[in-house]
Design a protein around this motif. Structure first.
Motif, short mmCIF file in Angstrom:
data_model
loop_
_atom_site.label_atom_id
_atom_site.label_comp_id
_atom_site.label_asym_id
_atom_site.label_seq_id
_atom_site.Cartn_x
_atom_site.Cartn_y
_atom_site.Cartn_z
N ALA A 534 74.18 69.75 36.38
CA ALA A 534 75.58 70.12 36.21
C ALA A 534 76.09 69.47 34.94
CB ALA A 534 76.41 69.68 37.42
N GLY A 535 77.06 70.12 34.29
CA GLY A 535 77.64 69.54 33.09
C GLY A 535 78.02 70.59 32.07
N ARG A 536 78.36 70.12 30.86
CA ARG A 536 78.73 71.01 29.76
C ARG A 536 77.47 71.66 29.20
NH1 ARG A 536 80.80 67.48 26.91
NH2 ARG A 536 79.22 67.14 25.32
N VAL A 537 77.52 72.98 29.01
CA VAL A 537 76.37 73.71 28.48
C VAL A 537 76.29 73.51 26.97
CG1 VAL A 537 75.24 75.95 28.29
CG2 VAL A 537 76.66 75.44 30.30
N GLU A 538 75.14 73.03 26.48
CA GLU A 538 74.93 72.87 25.04
C GLU A 538 73.59 73.48 24.63
OE1 GLU A 538 75.50 69.02 23.38
OE2 GLU A 538 77.67 69.04 23.76
N VAL A 539 73.58 74.04 23.43
CA VAL A 539 72.40 74.68 22.86
C VAL A 539 72.07 74.00 21.53
CG1 VAL A 539 71.45 76.83 21.96
CG2 VAL A 539 72.92 76.88 23.95
N PHE A 540 70.78 73.72 21.32
CA PHE A 540 70.31 73.18 20.02
C PHE A 540 69.87 74.36 19.15
CE2 PHE A 540 67.20 71.22 17.15
CZ PHE A 540 67.94 70.15 16.68
N SER A 550 82.79 80.14 27.58
CA SER A 550 82.72 80.71 28.92
C SER A 550 83.38 82.07 29.03
CB SER A 550 83.38 79.74 29.93
OG SER A 550 84.76 79.55 29.60
N ASN A 551 83.83 82.65 27.92
CA ASN A 551 84.48 83.96 27.96
C ASN A 551 83.59 84.99 28.65
OD1 ASN A 551 86.77 83.17 26.52
ND2 ASN A 551 85.75 83.46 24.56
N ASN A 552 84.11 85.66 29.66
CA ASN A 552 83.41 86.75 30.35
C ASN A 552 82.07 86.30 30.94
OD1 ASN A 552 85.47 88.60 29.52
ND2 ASN A 552 84.47 88.72 27.51
N GLY A 578 85.26 67.36 31.89
CA GLY A 578 86.12 66.77 30.87
C GLY A 578 85.89 67.25 29.47
N GLU A 579 85.36 66.39 28.60
CA GLU A 579 85.30 66.62 27.16
C GLU A 579 84.58 67.93 26.83
OE1 GLU A 579 83.57 63.30 25.23
OE2 GLU A 579 85.04 61.87 25.96
N GLU A 580 85.06 68.55 25.73
CA GLU A 580 84.50 69.84 25.32
C GLU A 580 83.41 69.70 24.28
OE1 GLU A 580 87.36 72.74 24.31
OE2 GLU A 580 88.26 72.78 26.30
N GLY A 581 83.11 68.51 23.80
CA GLY A 581 82.06 68.34 22.81
C GLY A 581 82.61 68.47 21.40
N GLY A 615 89.80 74.84 26.14
CA GLY A 615 89.55 74.95 27.57
C GLY A 615 88.55 76.02 27.95
N GLU A 616 87.92 76.69 26.96
CA GLU A 616 86.98 77.75 27.28
C GLU A 616 85.52 77.38 26.97
OE1 GLU A 616 89.67 81.79 26.98
OE2 GLU A 616 88.44 81.24 25.25
N ILE A 617 85.23 76.08 26.88
CA ILE A 617 83.85 75.63 26.75
C ILE A 617 83.19 75.68 28.13
CG2 ILE A 617 82.35 73.68 26.16
CD1 ILE A 617 83.63 75.07 23.78
N ALA A 618 82.01 76.26 28.20
CA ALA A 618 81.34 76.47 29.48
C ALA A 618 80.87 75.15 30.08
CB ALA A 618 80.16 77.41 29.30
N GLN A 619 81.25 74.92 31.33
CA GLN A 619 80.77 73.80 32.13
C GLN A 619 80.37 74.38 33.49
OE1 GLN A 619 83.39 70.28 31.95
NE2 GLN A 619 84.61 71.41 30.45
N ILE A 620 79.16 74.07 33.94
CA ILE A 620 78.67 74.70 35.17
C ILE A 620 78.04 73.68 36.10
CG2 ILE A 620 78.22 76.85 33.91
CD1 ILE A 620 75.23 76.25 34.18
N SER A 621 77.95 74.05 37.35
CA SER A 621 77.18 73.30 38.36
C SER A 621 76.16 74.26 38.96
CB SER A 621 78.09 72.76 39.46
OG SER A 621 78.95 71.77 38.97
#
Length: 697
Positions: A534-540, A550-552, A578-581, A615-621
């Motif tokens: 779980a957490g903020r989704v990040e891509v390298f 997280s749009n759509n 929390g934080e958006e990165g 507020g639209e940064i994807a965070q998922i569990s």
């Protein structure tokens, strides 16, 4: 340990390498628990079925005949116990094979909606899902492999534009890069291409030369080139001896018949008045005596020929590329061997040229690539070096040569190659160079970013981020080919840099050099202080970690993310982290369809383009699916209950464990209903975490 001769790395004959000797395994030595360990060791999930009686073909070498006893929880087969019989078998009629469960490792082709099983729209199976192929990613080399794998002769064409109708399932986005000499489609490189903007109007197709049940696979109207003009031949002037030479000339086997009466069409060009008088043993049609200006005949009498097959094809096996290895010849429907005790560079040069591999650098006997298998098709070949094909060289009649050595060769094309190994990502790893027929490493003495830049650029992986030393990506086992590299960074190839003599060094493999490149290297992670799944989704991407919008974003997209990082296949958007990165926003408007294996295969806006607001940064569990198995019993339906959670197997405490809970396990494993509950570690104590307690079903 490997699975060999199957349709993918997750199915095949079990081959062991024991004390540097390759062995197969008798089908009386492994049970389902040992099979489970084999599948896990080769990263292919769990065992689905055991195949006996050499289901995947007979192997070579000794046959392991010692009974292997595993609990099923071991990480490696050599951690299991075995009962030593001190007896070795040579009969390969009972070599054991396995099918493992890994869903994304099976790729098989089929042709649908054609006139027969050997023509139609191409569909490739990923796991249990069939999908079409975009015609932008498909060519005649890919088609050749499909026809060969389906036993449909050779590829005639690879049409696009939904020639055989539009499919209805997914369209796979991978680019298939076959060379055309592979045996099965799995052996070809598959490269993810991202969104292709393809529809089913772009479905690729294949037309092979013959149906799978056909006996003869080469047949057509005979045409001859005079000057710049192709023309037909009159059927009354062409007999079976002439046809035999034509089939030999075209490397199509032997002549079967000469159909008359424009059997294959009338043709568009002139009707030549040539009459051939071949004996049948010539290798070229123009070697035959010819009479000119015979009485002409009409277009209803054009000659045709049916040949037996694509005889005298060549391939090199057991080498590091298609241009080196043990020589094999295709004849009469079977790959066989070439034996020659006086094999030399002239002979090898003809093979290299015939394969499009340049010229010969080395001619080897069987000591280099080992002995082959199958029938002996050629012996005692004596080439001058200028022949266009190996079977045109002088050779004694079959059975009149005492040659006993298999032959191999090393050609100039693909003599030098470069790769990165030792990491799951394509764009980082230990640097290895292919030279003189084997892969070797590069020593880290004087290794720096300039050297790494040349490697990344040569491989098409962008720019160098890091030049690693001290075997960060593991130690190699092959020769150390290069040392003291002094690249300026603007060279196109690593071997264009100033270097000392190949193979000259003062290094151990603990000094192997590596690189991290920026280009196509991508990774995915969830950022959280407390959770792995779980957490903020990040891509390298492009050398930098960034966020995902997280749009759509639908549930199916979240499922792809969770599956890619090994956290089940379902999840929810969760704003608690929390934080958006602080990095770039790499992806937005992602719309996965569910069959993708990595996030960047899903349709989305181009990399770096986004419409994100605060507020639209994807965070998922992720919500993991629990896998269950029974270990330590005498079958898959009895044993210690183990659950896979958070990437590892663990046990269940027997407090409150009863027949109702046991019945759920039995039903989940397709093992009927529960007979008894065994407590107090009746099937032995586990060594992994205790994942569950106080279970109430």
């Amino acid at each position: 340990l490997a699975l060999a001769n199957g349709s993918s790395p997750c199915a095949g004959r079990v081959d062991l390498f024991f004390q540097n000797v390759k062995e197969t395994v008798s089908d009386t030595t492994l049970d389902i628990h040992a099979a489970e360990v084999v599948c896990q060791q080769v990263h292919c999930g769990s065992a689905v079925s055991i195949k006996r009686k050499s289901y995947f073909g007979k192997g070579v070498g000794p046959v392991w005949n010692n009974i292997i006893s595993c609990s099923g929880s071991e990480a490696f087969i050599w951690q299991c116990n075995y009962t030593r019989k001190d007896s070795w078998r040579s009969d390969h009629s009972s070599d054991i094979g396995l099918f493992c469960s890994s869903q994304d490792e099976h790729r098989a082709p089929r042709l649908v909606c054609g006139a027969d099983a050997c023509s139609g729209r191409v569909e490739i199976q990923y796991g249990e899902t069939w999908g079409a192929v975009c015609d932008r990613n498909w060519d005649i080399h890919d088609a050749k492999v499909v026809c060969r794998q389906l036993k449909c002769g050779v590829a005639v064409s690879a049409p696009g534009g939904a020639t055989f109708g539009e499919g209805a399932g997914p369209i796979w986005g991978d680019r298939v890069d076959c060379r055309g000499n592979e045996s099965i489609l799995w052996e070809c490189p598959f490269t993810p291409q991202g969104p292709q903007n393809c529809t089913h109007k772009n479905d690729a197709a294949v037309i092979c030369s013959a149906p799978a049940h056909a006996k003869y696979i080469f047949s057509s109207r005979v045409e001859i080139l005079h000057g710049n003009t192709w023309g037909s031949v009159c059927d009354q002037y062409l007999d079976l001896e002439d046809a035999s030479v034509i089939c030999e000339h075209l490397s199509c086997g032997v002549a079967v018949s000469t159909p008359r009466g424009a059997h294959f069409g009338k043709g568009d060009g002139p009707m030549w008045r040539d009459s051939f008088h071949c004996r049948g043993n010539e290798s070229r049609l123009w070697d035959c005596p010819t009479t000119w200006d015979q009485q002409s005949c009409g277009n209803n009498n054009t000659a045709g020929v049916i040949c037996s097959g694509e005889n005298w094809q060549l391939r090199l096996s057991n080498g590091g590329s298609r241009c080196d290895g043990h020589l094999e010849v295709f004849y009469n429907g079977t790959w066989g061997r070439v034996l020659d005790d006086s094999w030399d560079l002239n002979d090898a040069d003809v093979v290299c040229r015939q394969l499009g591999c340049g010229s010969a650098l080395q001619a080897y006997n069987s000591s280099q690539y080992g002995h082959g298998a199958g029938p002996v098709w050629l012996t005692g070949v004596e080439c001058l070096g200028n022949e266009s094909a190996l079977h045109h060289c002088n050779r004694p009649p079959t059975g009149q040569s005492d040659a006993s050595d298999d032959v191999g060769l090393l050609c100039s094309v693909e003599h030098l190659m470069l790769r990165l190994v030792g990491h799951d990502g394509h764009c980082r790893g230990r640097v290895e160079v292919y030279y003189n027929g084997s892969w070797g490493t590069v020593c880290d003495d004087q290794w720096d970013l300039c050297d790494a830049e040349v490697v990344c650029k040569q491989l098409g992986f962008g720019h160098a981020i890091t030049a690693t030393t001290l075997a960060v990506f593991g130690e190699g086992r092959d020769p150390v080919w290069l040392d003291d590299m002094q690249c300026r960074g603007n060279e196109s190839l690593l071997w264009e840099c100033p270097l000392v003599e190949w193979g000259r060094h003062n290094c151990k493999h603990r000094e192997d050099a590596g690189v991290v490149c920026s280009g196509k290297f991508k990774e995915l992670k969830l950022v959280s202080d407390r959770h792995d799944c779980a957490g903020r989704v990040e891509v390298f991407y492009n050398g930098t970690w960034g966020s995902v919008c997280s749009n759509n974003m639908r549930a199916v997209t979240i499922g792809v993310i969770c599956q890619q990082i090994g956290c089940g296949n379902t999840g929810i958007l969760d704003k608690q982290f929390g934080e958006e990165g602080s990095g770039p926003k790499w992806l937005d408007s992602i719309n996965c369809l569910g069959y993708e294996s990595v996030l960047w295969q899903c349709p989305s806006l181009p990399w770096g383009q986004n419409k994100c607001i605060q507020g639209e940064i994807a965070q998922i569990s992720c919500q993991e699916h629990l896998e269950v198995r029974l270990a330590g019993g005498d079958s898959k339906c009895s044993g210690r209950v183990e659950v896979r959670y958070n990437g590892s197997w663990g046990t269940v405490c027997d407090e409150s464990w009863d027949l109702k809970s046991a019945s759920v396990v039995c039903r989940q494993l397709d093992c009927g209903s529960a007979v008894a509950v065994v407590s107090d570690a009746g099937f032995g104590e586990g060594i992994s975490p205790v994942w569950l307690d106080e279970v109430h079903c």
